[in-house]
Design a protein around this motif. Structure first.
Motif, short mmCIF file in Angstrom:
data_model
loop_
_atom_site.label_atom_id
_atom_site.label_comp_id
_atom_site.label_asym_id
_atom_site.label_seq_id
_atom_site.Cartn_x
_atom_site.Cartn_y
_atom_site.Cartn_z
N LYS A 82 0.43 -1.77 0.36
CA LYS A 82 0.69 0.05 0.10
C LYS A 82 0.89 1.25 0.48
N TYR A 84 -12.10 -2.15 -2.69
CA TYR A 84 -12.91 -2.91 -1.82
C TYR A 84 -14.22 -2.87 -1.45
N LEU A 116 -16.00 -3.11 1.57
CA LEU A 116 -16.71 -3.23 2.82
C LEU A 116 -16.72 -1.62 2.28
N PHE A 130 -15.34 3.12 7.87
CA PHE A 130 -13.42 3.31 7.57
C PHE A 130 -14.16 3.50 6.26
N LEU A 178 -10.89 4.51 3.74
CA LEU A 178 -9.31 3.60 3.48
C LEU A 178 -9.49 4.20 2.15
N ARG A 214 -1.88 -14.29 3.07
CA ARG A 214 -2.33 -13.63 4.68
C ARG A 214 -1.47 -14.09 6.17
N THR A 232 -5.30 -8.14 10.31
CA THR A 232 -5.38 -6.70 10.16
C THR A 232 -4.95 -5.95 11.11
N ARG A 260 3.45 -7.30 8.96
CA ARG A 260 2.38 -5.77 9.90
C ARG A 260 3.05 -6.25 11.43
N LEU A 283 -3.45 0.51 12.61
CA LEU A 283 -4.37 -0.43 12.07
C LEU A 283 -5.14 0.24 9.76
N GLY A 284 -5.23 1.97 10.67
CA GLY A 284 -4.33 1.96 8.86
C GLY A 284 -3.36 2.18 8.15
N ASN A 297 -1.05 -0.03 7.69
CA ASN A 297 -0.76 -1.56 7.72
C ASN A 297 -0.21 -2.19 6.36
N CYS A 315 0.55 -3.29 4.13
CA CYS A 315 0.26 -4.59 2.63
C CYS A 315 -1.18 -5.02 2.27
N HIS A 316 -1.41 -5.25 1.40
CA HIS A 316 -3.04 -6.57 1.50
C HIS A 316 -2.56 -7.50 0.74
N GLY A 317 -3.93 -8.70 1.04
CA GLY A 317 -3.88 -9.94 0.18
C GLY A 317 -5.03 -10.05 0.10
P1 RTP Z 1 -6.75 -5.96 3.04
O1 RTP Z 1 -7.53 -6.32 2.71
O2 RTP Z 1 -6.15 -4.42 3.16
O3 RTP Z 1 -5.76 -7.19 2.81
O4 RTP Z 1 -6.77 -6.51 4.85
P2 RTP Z 1 -7.55 -6.61 5.29
O5 RTP Z 1 -8.24 -8.20 4.49
O6 RTP Z 1 -6.52 -7.92 6.92
O7 RTP Z 1 -8.79 -6.04 5.72
P3 RTP Z 1 -10.01 -5.62 5.34
O8 RTP Z 1 -10.96 -5.76 6.84
O9 RTP Z 1 -10.10 -6.58 4.29
O10 RTP Z 1 -10.14 -4.16 5.71
C1 RTP Z 1 -9.19 -3.48 4.94
C2 RTP Z 1 -8.30 -2.29 5.33
O11 RTP Z 1 -9.49 -1.92 5.90
C3 RTP Z 1 -8.67 -0.53 7.15
N1 RTP Z 1 -9.26 -1.38 8.55
N2 RTP Z 1 -9.02 0.04 8.83
N3 RTP Z 1 -10.95 2.09 11.18
C4 RTP Z 1 -10.90 -0.04 11.08
O12 RTP Z 1 -12.29 -0.28 11.81
C5 RTP Z 1 -10.75 -0.72 10.19
N4 RTP Z 1 -11.13 -2.19 9.31
C6 RTP Z 1 -10.35 -2.24 8.28
C7 RTP Z 1 -7.62 -2.03 7.44
O13 RTP Z 1 -6.05 -0.74 6.60
C8 RTP Z 1 -6.93 -3.33 6.21
O14 RTP Z 1 -6.69 -3.11 5.69
#
Ligand code: RTP
Ligand code: MG
Length: 222
Positions: free
Chosen positions: A83, A123, A126, A131, A135, A159, A165, A176, A183-184, A186, A188-190
């Motif tokens: 990221k 995304y 989400l 958030f 994001l 992962r 996360t 990570r 959290l915001g 972190n 990298c993404h997978g």
């Molecule tokens: P990513 O998609 O980026 O690999 O992260 P992830 O699967 O581990 O987590 P995900 O639930 O898909 O969330 C995407 C990204 O959003 C940010 N986030 N903020 N403020 C919050 O509660 C919150 N929750 C998630 C994080 O940067 C997360 O990687």
């Protein structure tokens, strides 16, 4: 179409190389050193033709896989991204190195500065989260490094190598856990499932990946 193009290209290359070499060989036979030069030319022609044919075979063997590979096999693929925060912090090399050293194969790599539309699409699952706007804004705030990695169980292992996360919950040794705190940010993404990997790889690598043969795979897989 690619198969057709590469086959034709291979043939054109082979044909023109043969023509050039046989012209050279024909001229050589007129000289006093004719037999030595001619036989040398034929050897060169044979080597070049073999190379051209081999290139053709390698190219044509490269198109059978979809960009998302074959989930559940050694050719499973995932989309990993570094990221904007990971790029800013100079972690591109460290992150790639971890996957390379583990034995995984990099089949797609590029830097992209996502638009907000691209971030929203990436995304999309989400979009109802509070958030989400932040994001999207952050994900499109600078270039990211897009990668397609291939290998056994890469979606799940990827992962795990990334960590949780929430960086504070990530174990030391994970990306990570070693390199991030918030959290915001972190880094990298997978992809989190075969379905997500397919969707994301089609989105970020519409041009496809590189189906190269890794010669050391026999030292990675039994
Ligand atoms: P990513 O998609 O980026 O690999 O992260 P992830 O699967 O581990 O987590 P995900 O639930 O898909 O969330 C995407 C990204 O959003 C940010 N986030 N903020 N403020 C919050 O509660 C919150 N929750 C998630 C994080 O940067 C997360 O990687
Ligand atoms: Mg996610």
């Amino acid at each position: 179409m690619f198969r057709h193009f590469s086959t034709v290209a291979g043939r054109i290359r082979t044909a023109s190389v043969s023509r050039a070499v046989s012209t050279f060989a024909a001229r050589s036979t007129a000289s006093t050193m004719s037999s030595k030069i001619a036989s040398g030319s034929l050897m060169v022609a044979a080597v070049i033709q073999a190379f051209a044919l081999n290139s053709e075979t390698m190219l044509t063997s490269c198109e059978s896989l979809p960009v998302y590979g074959k989930p559940g096999t050694n050719q499973e693929r995932t989309f990993l991204a570094i990221k904007p925060d990971g790029v800013q912090r100079g972690l591109i090399g460290d992150i790639i190195t971890r996957f390379e050293k583990r034995g995984y194969k990099l089949v797609g790599l590029k830097m992209v500065w996502p638009t907000e539309e691209m971030a929203k699409s990436h995304y999309a699952d989400l979009k109802k989260k509070p958030f989400f706007p932040g994001l999207v804004k952050f994900f499109s705030s600078g270039p990211i490094v897009c990668m397609c990695w291939e290998g056994k169980d890469i979606i799940k292992q990827g992962r795990q190598m990334l960590g949780e996360t929430q960086p504070l919950a990530s174990k030391p040794g994970s990306i990570r856990g070693d390199f991030s705190i918030d959290l915001g940010r972190n880094i990298c993404h997978g992809s989190d499932s075969p379905e997500a990997a397919e969707h994301e790889l089609k989105m970020w690598f519409p041009e496809g990946a590189n189906d190269w043969t890794k010669t050391v795979d026999s030292s990675v897989y039994e």
